[in-house]
Design a protein around this motif. Sequence first.
Motif, short mmCIF file in Angstrom:
data_model
loop_
_atom_site.label_atom_id
_atom_site.label_comp_id
_atom_site.label_asym_id
_atom_site.label_seq_id
_atom_site.Cartn_x
_atom_site.Cartn_y
_atom_site.Cartn_z
N ALA A 410 0.84 -1.20 0.00
CA ALA A 410 0.00 0.00 0.00
C ALA A 410 0.87 1.24 0.00
N VAL A 412 0.64 5.27 0.60
CA VAL A 412 -0.19 6.37 1.09
C VAL A 412 0.61 7.65 0.94
N THR A 414 0.60 11.54 1.92
CA THR A 414 -0.09 12.38 2.90
C THR A 414 0.71 13.65 3.16
N CYS A 426 -1.60 2.81 10.17
CA CYS A 426 -1.15 1.66 9.39
C CYS A 426 -0.67 0.54 10.32
N ILE A 455 -7.44 -3.51 4.43
CA ILE A 455 -7.77 -2.46 3.46
C ILE A 455 -9.27 -2.46 3.18
N PHE A 460 -9.88 3.07 3.72
CA PHE A 460 -9.75 4.32 2.99
C PHE A 460 -10.52 5.46 3.66
N LEU A 463 -8.71 6.49 6.73
CA LEU A 463 -7.50 7.23 6.36
C LEU A 463 -7.85 8.68 6.01
N SER A 472 -3.96 10.12 0.04
CA SER A 472 -4.43 9.31 -1.07
C SER A 472 -3.82 7.93 -0.94
N LEU A 473 -4.50 6.96 -1.54
CA LEU A 473 -4.12 5.56 -1.35
C LEU A 473 -4.03 4.84 -2.68
N ASP A 474 -3.05 3.98 -2.79
CA ASP A 474 -3.01 3.05 -3.90
C ASP A 474 -2.45 1.74 -3.36
N TYR A 475 -2.87 0.63 -3.94
CA TYR A 475 -2.30 -0.62 -3.47
C TYR A 475 -2.28 -1.66 -4.58
#
Lengths: 603, 363
Positions: A410, A412, A414, A426, A455, A460, A463, A472-475
């Motif tokens: 993941a 993040v 920020t 986390c 997750i 999300f 978060l 923002s998040l990506d995984y």
Amino acid sequence: MYDIKKIRNFSIIAHIDHGKSTLADRLLEYTGAVASRDVEEQLLDNMELERERGITIKARAVRFAYKADDGETYELNLIDTPGHVDFGYEVSRSLTACEGAVLIVDATQGVQAQTLANAYMAVDNDLEILPVINKIDLPSADTEMAKHEIEDIIGIPAMDAPCISAKMGINIKDVLERIVTDVPAPKGDPEKPLQALIFDSYYDSYKGVVVYIRVMEGKLSVGDTVRMMHTGAEFEVVEAGTLNAFSLDKRETLYAGEVGYFTASIKSIGDTTVGDTVTLRDAPCAEPLPGFKKVQPMVFSGIYPADGSKYGDLKEALEKLQLNDASLVFEPETSVALGFGFRCGFLGLLHMEIIDERLEREFNLDLITTAPSVIYELVLNDGTVLHVDNPSNYPDPTLIKEARQPMVKASVITPTEYVGPVMQFCLDRRGIYLDMKYLDTTRAELLYEMPLNEIVYDFFDTLKSKTKGYASLDYEPIGYRKSDLVKLDILLNGEMIDALSFIVFSDRAYARARKIVEKLRDNIPRQLFELPVQAAIGGKVIARETVKAMRKDVLAKCYGGDITRKKKLLEKQKEGKKRMRSFGSVQVPSEAFMAVLKMDDDQ
Amino acid sequence: MSTTTSLYFHFPFCTRKCNYCAFYSVPWASEAQKDAYLDALKTQALSFGETRPVPSVYFGGGTPTNFGVSRLTDLLCFVREHFSLTPDVEITLEANPADVSPADLQTLRNAGFNRLSIGMQSSDDALLKSLGRRHTFADTRATVEAAREAGFQNLSLDLLFALPGQTLPGLETSVRDALSLCPEHISAYSLQLEEGTAFYQTRETLSFPTEDEEEAQYDALCSLLANAGYRHYEISSFAKEGFRSRHNLRYWDRGDYLGIGAAAHSFWNGKRFSNVPDLKAYLASPLTANDYKKAERIDETEAWEETVMLGLRTDEGIPASLVSSEHISRLVSLGLLAQKGDHVALTERGWRVSNAVIGQLLL
């Protein structure tokens, strides 16, 4: 007039809300592909829900002509991409159909997690990336900062990137010129055997499946018999053409380098898998295009009608949605507590939420959705390996030698002031710290290895709330790891309520158990007797609450023979009964399940 | 179809509205309006062409005693003249202890009223004041004594419990004080907070008894009255042998009754209907200010529902054959229902949760 040198195939990629759809609209408007009065707002996002959430769920494509400063007229194909991590594979296939990508960065926000993820994907696909700085009309815009971030973080030159305002229509032409000059014309030879990539499809009730393709090599004509190389399905092409903003433009033949569609009386969208290669049955190409993947659902949950009699409606609605969404899978499921429903598989939590919301909104259904589950891998004592996506199928713990769960990497991004809270969060979610990079003086990217089930469990939203909406998040999935898992069961009046069981990390079990029994206690209306609510692991009760017996429910006065209130009450009870789930002598309204299954316990 | 019909007359007049009351009433009416209302009642009463014997007549409110003794006696004479009352007819008048003098009571008794339902509510004068009642316990005592003097042999007292500020000892005192007056019948209602009442408006500032306290009050009430020889024969009603309210039982037995007057409800020849809760509209057209035309005949399913939900209000209960034996055995095992020969009836605990029990039996 086919001239491969005049074709430009491109996508627009961006973090959510950075202005992708708005720019697409402006490009079409500027080139006259649509009149401005037709641009009712974001043409490419044509689902109501997408518009509301400001995200594109399904890719779409559109072709338009542009007369450039060099005096030539170019054929531009804009291939839109879904804008969320759940749809990563679909994004990658859309990008494969292009030679270039316009990378939008919001001048007020700079590079975000999905900017990065999308940019890397474009790089992986060897696309020419054209950075564009958007929203320069806003007072807080900082174009220099945005350019520096693109250079420093993504590592592509950006100093001469067009600075635009898609909203206000400023400098749109710069973007078009850059597409013509910088995006390479497609390569490909119309004389070679047909090799075309499917990047999207949708179901039309008259034509059957409309397949969106990018012809890589060769040509495809009406009357050809085509074969889908991975599924093996064969069809005769009935109609082919290019994609206008509002219509399909019929053509006899599509040539190498072009983007278009064909129909072939295809009844199931399952036959036209995104990423598959279309070739000719009688003159096939040597091998399919690389990168094909069968998309596997990652998140599962049970969906039940709140009013049990609406099962048929739910089935019909799911079937309709599946016509246009091959990644949605479902099969009938029966729950003792909730009755008849469906076990549904989704690409991710957002995908699940979208389906859930579309079912409720477009089909007017009221649903109970069970806690989302991921696929666990269980190695049994006898060596067999079991994949379990439904807690009901979780075997007796004594039979399990090793339990494994899916992990993700993941990312993040920020603002730096929230690094502390995000790291703590986390960690709370069992994340393993991998790395932290400062993107600039104000923002940092945190990398964690994390269980997927953390997750999908409201990660999300939490978060976002911990970072005032800025993170923002990506995984991406990175495989399975051994984990200490247990199945937690919920019992009402000593009876197990299957729909409430879930699989959880054992250290987390007690806290979750307490919360659930407390929520149930607060949401189950009093019964005619005292009702124990218990949480148990393998028969051992670890938490208990009691719903007290009802003490008073009476209309003492029925004055002067006026019994209308009693009758109204009975009508209300009848209405409520429809939404009531009974097991044994316990009656629980659907609302109680909804309240318990709504996962907002981290607030 | 009933072979008899009962009559209910409604008097929506009150000097002031009690703080807990949500029933329709008007705070002030002129003498002329009251005269007009009397005429309207007579007009409507005649309009049904009812000829079946009448076993009970009930004058309720509002506050009937606010209507004026002479009008009340006038109306009763009219009823005697135009309806065939049975020889043992029960004629009840609701009386506010603040309104009636010994002379009034004598007049009323002489006119034929043979049962008084007296709105005692409590023997705690401070509590009475907080309810917005206009009388004290001494007034109730005086009314009871005068009623006995006038020859009334069937008196009922109304009590309220679970009131804001009411304690268990306070309730017990009220019950004992009521018993000291030796009524033949007692009605006891737990306070229901209704929208549109003064209590509802000020509910935040009131201290209502907790569920535990309310239950304790109810238990104390039931056992005090049982020990004093009163039979708990309906959710809210207690009577000495032979003094059950025949009029109220008609409601639960689904016998016919005509409701006459603004806001009055009827169940008559298979239909339920009511007059508008609007004095002016009723005065303007006593024959049409009702929903009789819209009322549909109660169908079989509805009749069954009514039989169960109304029948279970009484200690006789309902024939067990009306509901599923599975439900019965479960509810019996929970102590909410009791078998009585071929009937089943709610227990005292069952009455307390009767809405839920009835819901389960009917759904």
